[in-house]
Design a protein around this motif. Structure first.
Motif, PDB file in Angstrom:
ATOM      1  N   MET A 116      38.997  60.420  54.701  1.00 21.52           N
ATOM      2  CA  MET A 116      39.132  59.892  53.356  1.00 21.52           C
ATOM      3  C   MET A 116      38.260  58.646  53.199  1.00 21.52           C
ATOM      4  O   MET A 116      38.338  57.724  53.988  1.00 21.52           O
ATOM      5  N   ILE A 117      37.413  58.644  52.175  1.00 24.29           N
ATOM      6  CA  ILE A 117      36.571  57.486  51.891  1.00 24.29           C
ATOM      7  C   ILE A 117      37.341  56.559  50.956  1.00 24.29           C
ATOM      8  O   ILE A 117      37.815  56.991  49.903  1.00 24.29           O
ATOM      9  N   ARG A 118      37.469  55.289  51.330  1.00 20.77           N
ATOM     10  CA  ARG A 118      38.210  54.341  50.505  1.00 20.77           C
ATOM     11  C   ARG A 118      37.310  53.173  50.112  1.00 20.77           C
ATOM     12  O   ARG A 118      36.671  52.554  50.966  1.00 20.77           O
ATOM     13  N   SER A 119      37.283  52.892  48.837  1.00 22.81           N
ATOM     14  CA  SER A 119      36.552  51.732  48.348  1.00 22.81           C
ATOM     15  C   SER A 119      37.379  50.475  48.589  1.00 22.81           C
ATOM     16  O   SER A 119      38.605  50.535  48.693  1.00 22.81           O
ATOM     17  N   MET A 120      36.705  49.329  48.671  1.00 18.47           N
ATOM     18  CA  MET A 120      37.438  48.064  48.773  1.00 18.47           C
ATOM     19  C   MET A 120      37.612  47.391  47.415  1.00 18.47           C
ATOM     20  O   MET A 120      38.239  46.345  47.318  1.00 18.47           O
ATOM     21  N   THR A 121      37.065  47.957  46.371  1.00 17.65           N
ATOM     22  CA  THR A 121      37.183  47.391  45.031  1.00 17.65           C
ATOM     23  C   THR A 121      38.192  48.202  44.230  1.00 17.65           C
ATOM     24  O   THR A 121      37.996  49.400  44.021  1.00 17.65           O
ATOM     25  N   ALA A 122      39.270  47.551  43.801  1.00 18.75           N
ATOM     26  CA  ALA A 122      40.296  48.271  43.044  1.00 18.75           C
ATOM     27  C   ALA A 122      41.209  47.265  42.348  1.00 18.75           C
ATOM     28  O   ALA A 122      41.207  46.069  42.660  1.00 18.75           O
ATOM     29  N   PHE A 123      41.995  47.790  41.418  1.00 18.66           N
ATOM     30  CA  PHE A 123      42.966  46.966  40.691  1.00 18.66           C
ATOM     31  C   PHE A 123      44.199  47.824  40.415  1.00 18.66           C
ATOM     32  O   PHE A 123      44.086  49.016  40.112  1.00 18.66           O
ATOM     33  N   ALA A 124      45.363  47.208  40.544  1.00 20.67           N
ATOM     34  CA  ALA A 124      46.617  47.912  40.245  1.00 20.67           C
ATOM     35  C   ALA A 124      47.585  46.941  39.580  1.00 20.67           C
ATOM     36  O   ALA A 124      47.615  45.748  39.913  1.00 20.67           O
ATOM     37  N   ARG A 125      48.374  47.466  38.660  1.00 19.70           N
ATOM     38  CA  ARG A 125      49.374  46.644  37.967  1.00 19.70           C
ATOM     39  C   ARG A 125      50.631  47.477  37.758  1.00 19.70           C
ATOM     40  O   ARG A 125      50.560  48.643  37.379  1.00 19.70           O
ATOM     41  N   LYS A 126      51.764  46.842  38.004  1.00 18.74           N
ATOM     42  CA  LYS A 126      53.052  47.472  37.776  1.00 18.74           C
ATOM     43  C   LYS A 126      53.971  46.492  37.042  1.00 18.74           C
ATOM     44  O   LYS A 126      53.985  45.290  37.351  1.00 18.74           O
ATOM     45  N   ASP A 127      54.724  47.032  36.078  1.00 16.94           N
ATOM     46  CA  ASP A 127      55.668  46.220  35.302  1.00 16.94           C
ATOM     47  C   ASP A 127      57.067  46.789  35.449  1.00 16.94           C
ATOM     48  O   ASP A 127      57.256  48.000  35.614  1.00 16.94           O
ATOM     49  N   LEU A 128      58.046  45.895  35.346  1.00 15.12           N
ATOM     50  CA  LEU A 128      59.442  46.309  35.460  1.00 15.12           C
ATOM     51  C   LEU A 128      60.290  45.487  34.494  1.00 15.12           C
ATOM     52  O   LEU A 128      60.165  44.264  34.421  1.00 15.12           O
TER      53      LEU A 128
END
Length: 288
Positions: A1-13
């Protein structure tokens, strides 16, 4: 699996106790470097978050931020220490009986006394448990984004590797013709210079010239490195550092091929190889 190091994630509760937001950003970095911006009430969870993150990511600069907004009904009420207030009232009345001109005690005066007015203790256990769960969800989404971003690069690598292999095959096919052409050029130069060499000396000169121009080893190593890159891309571990090393090795062989070139076409191929390798190297810098 190729994984980038650039990413963004957001979760709300949203819950009875309020709202919580978790955001995680990652960019490329040689090692795993984390920084946290947490509400004071959740600061004690930082070490736990850090350990959870290490189990999911290998490399990258990671910024984690959490925002907590507690509902008014759980922000803590005010409690009156009735026992202390009664003691203060009794003490004030006792003093008033001594004074010639007593003053009526004011309720606000008693409330201002340290310890009379207490803030109700808040139960933050549900908030902390929710923060841990939300953090895990955000990290899982981040990993998924990194994988999707990395997999988008697979066609780029495959295309470049295929083109490198084809270029190597072209040069390999032409090498016997080029070496024979070089040998003939050497004989022509000796004839033009009217230099008489015995057959053994002439053969020795031709062998030395052929050795200097022979790029069979470089071509073999290029093929080997292409195969290694292909196998590495199929792995399920962090591959960025290994690919970066392989890009250096590919570039080294392309440079040697260029320096040994005795033909304009081979030089052109070597230059094109370096362009292809550089295109891959730029993308490799962003892989985990």
């Amino acid at each position: 699996m190729i994984r980038s190091m650039t990413a963004f994630a957001r979760k709300d509760l949203e819950a009875d106790w309020g709202t919580l937001t978790c955001e995680i950003r990652t960019v490329n970095h040689r090692y795993l470097e984390t920084s946290f911006r947490l509400p004071e009430t959740l600061r004690e969870l930082e070490n736990d978050f850090r350990e959870r993150l290490r189990g999911q990511l290998r490399r990258g600069k990671v910024e984690i931020g959490m925002r907590l907004q507690l509902a008014e009904r759980v922000t803590g009420g005010l409690n009156v220490n009735e026992a202390l207030a009664e003691e203060l009232n009794n003490a004030a009345n006792q003093v008033n009986r001594i004074l010639d001109n007593p003053a009526h005690i004011n309720a606000l005066d008693i409330l201002r006394w340290p310890g009379v007015l207490e803030t109700a203790e808040r139960d933050l256990a549900p908030v902390k448990a929710a923060a841990q769960s939300l953090f895990d969800e955000a990290v899982a989404e981040l990993v998924s984004v990194r994988e999707r971003e990395g997999e988008r690069l697979r066609p780029l690598f495959n295309d470049r590797l295929t083109e490198i292999s084809e270029s190597v095959a072209v040069v390999r096919k032409r090498m016997p013709e080029l070496l024979e052409k070089q040998a003939q050029t050497l004989r022509d130069r000796f004839d033009a210079a009217k230099i008489e060499l015995d057959s053994d000396r002439l053969a020795q000169e031709m062998v030395m010239a052929a050795q200097k121009a022979d790029v069979a080893e470089e071509l073999d190593r290029l093929d080997a490195h292409v195969g290694e890159v292909t196998d590495t891309l199929k792995g399920d571990d962090a591959i960025g550092r290994r690919l970066d090393f392989l890009m250096q090795e590919l570039n080294r062989e392309a440079n040697t091929l260029s320096s040994k070139s005795i033909d304009a076409e081979v030089t052109r191929v070597a230059v094109n190889l370096k362009v292809l390798i550089e295109q891959m190297r730029e993308q490799v810098q962003n892989l985990e």
